[in-house]
Scaffold this motif. Structure first.
Motif, PDB file in Angstrom:
ATOM      1  N   MET A  73      -9.559  21.122  34.647  1.00  0.00           N
ATOM      2  CA  MET A  73      -8.289  20.483  35.002  1.00  0.00           C
ATOM      3  C   MET A  73      -8.486  19.096  35.583  1.00  0.00           C
ATOM      4  SD  MET A  73      -5.570  22.989  36.859  1.00  0.00           S
ATOM      5  CE  MET A  73      -5.359  24.616  36.173  1.00  0.00           C
ATOM      6  N   ILE A  77      -1.828  19.380  40.139  1.00  0.00           N
ATOM      7  CA  ILE A  77      -2.820  18.793  39.229  1.00  0.00           C
ATOM      8  C   ILE A  77      -3.355  17.483  39.805  1.00  0.00           C
ATOM      9  CG2 ILE A  77      -3.192  17.826  36.924  1.00  0.00           C
ATOM     10  CD1 ILE A  77      -0.873  19.761  35.998  1.00  0.00           C
ATOM     11  N   SER A 114      -6.079  16.310  32.827  1.00  0.00           N
ATOM     12  CA  SER A 114      -5.021  16.214  33.844  1.00  0.00           C
ATOM     13  C   SER A 114      -3.768  15.614  33.237  1.00  0.00           C
ATOM     14  CB  SER A 114      -5.467  15.332  35.009  1.00  0.00           C
ATOM     15  OG  SER A 114      -6.645  15.820  35.574  1.00  0.00           O
TER      16      SER A 114
END
Lengths: 144, 128
Positions: free
Chosen positions: B59, B119, B65
Motif C-alpha cells: 500500500m 492510505i 497508494s
C-alpha cells in the motif's frame, strides 16, 4: 376495477377538487411479464450492486485497519479468513465479476449496440457464465 | 407543440433541473472502475501473502497508494449514485426516503475520507 377518468374526480362543498380514493393499477404490471434471462440478469445487476456497497465498506475497513496497526489488522483478517468471512468474500467476488461484466454489457447498450433480442440473450448468458468461471479462477489464483 | 420555454429547451433540463448529470456520472465512474478494479484484482493475486507487513509495504508504494485512493473514491461515488437510484425506486415514504439517502451519503463520504486518510498516513509513515 373502477375506471380512473375525469368523471371520478368530485367537487367537494368548498369547491376545491379532491382526489377520490381509487385503487389505480400500478405500473409496471409485473405479473403479465414472462420471467426470462434478461429480467433475471437485470435484477441480479441491482442486487449485486447493493451487495457490493457492503463490499466497498469491507475494503475500506481492511485499509483502515492496516493503517491503524498490526493488531487491528489481525482482528479484521481473522474475521475475513474465517468460514463466514470467506463465504462473504466469495459472494463479493462473484458479485463483483458479474456486476463488472454486466456493467460493460450495459455500456455497450448505452452506446447503441447489442439490442438485438438474440444478441442480448447471448451476451447475458455469456456474462453470467464468464462471471462464474472468473470467480472460480480468481479463488484458484488466491489459493495457489 | 412543446410546452417548454425557449430557455428550458436551450438548457435541455427536466423539471428537476438536473438533466442527465446523475446518469452520466454513473457511466463515467463505471468506465473508470473497469481498469481500476482489474488493477486491484491483479494486485491481490500478485501479493505475497496477506500479512500486515506485506499489505502495508504494498500500500505504501506511491503508485499503489495513488491507484488505491482513486479506486476507493471512484468506487464509493459509483456506489452512492447506484444506491440512491435503488432507494428512490423502492422507498416511497417521503421522510424515510430522505433519511436513508442522507445516511447513505454520510456513510459513503465518511468511508472515503477514512480510507484516503489511512492510505496517506500509512504511506507517509513508511516513507519516514
Amino acid at each position: 376495477m373502477r375506471q380512473a377518468g375525469g368523471a371520478a374526480f368530485g367537487i367537494c362543498a368548498s369547491g376545491v377538487q379532491e382526489m377520490p380514493e381509487i385503487n389505480r393499477p400500478l405500473s409496471p404490471h409485473l405479473s403479465v411479464y414472462k420471467w426470462q434471462v434478461a429480467n433475471t440478469l437485470s435484477i441480479l445487476h441491482r442486487a449485486t450492486g447493493v451487495f457490493l456497497t457492503l463490499g466497498a465498506l469491507a475494503l475500506v475497513t481492511w485499509i483502515v485497519s492496516a493503517a491503524i496497526g498490526p493488531d487491528s489488522y489481525a482482528g479484521v483478517q481473522a474475521v475475513l479468513a474465517g468460514p463466514l468471512g470467506l463465504l462473504v468474500l466469495f459472494g463479493f467476488s462473484f458479485a463483483f465479476f458479474y456486476h463488472l461484466g454486466n456493467g460493460i454489457r450495459h455500456l455497450f447498450w448505452d452506446a447503441g449496440y447489442g439490442f438485438d433480442k438474440h444478441v442480448a440473450r447471448m451476451s447475458g448468458w455469456f456474462t453470467f457464465i464468464a462471471a462464474v468461471l472468473v470467480t472460480l479462477a480468481f479463488w484458484l489464483g488466491v489459493a495457489v | 407543440m412543446s410546452l417548454q420555454t425557449p430557455l428550458g429547451k436551450f438548457l435541455g433540463l427536466g423539471s428537476a433541473k438536473e438533466g442527465t448529470h446523475h446518469w452520466w456520472s454513473q457511466r463515467v465512474t463505471a468506465v473508470a472502475l473497469v481498469p481500476l478494479t482489474l488493477w486491484f484484482v491483479a494486485a491481490l493475486l500478485g501479493m505475497d501473502g496477506y500479512t500486515h507487513a506485506a499489505v502495508v509495504a504494498w500500500m505504501a508504494q506511491p503508485l499503489n497508494s495513488i491507484l488505491l485512493i482513486l479506486l476507493v473514491v471512484v468506487m464509493l461515488h459509483h456506489s452512492q449514485l447506484g444506491l440512491q437510484v435503488v432507494v428512490e425506486d423502492y422507498v416511497h415514504a417521503g421522510g424515510l426516503k430522505v433519511l436513508i439517502l442522507m445516511l447513505s451519503r454520510f456513510a459513503h463520504v465518511a468511508a472515503g475520507v477514512a480510507a484516503v486518510y489511512s492510505i496517506v498516513v500509512l504511506s507517509v509513515r513508511i516513507a519516514n
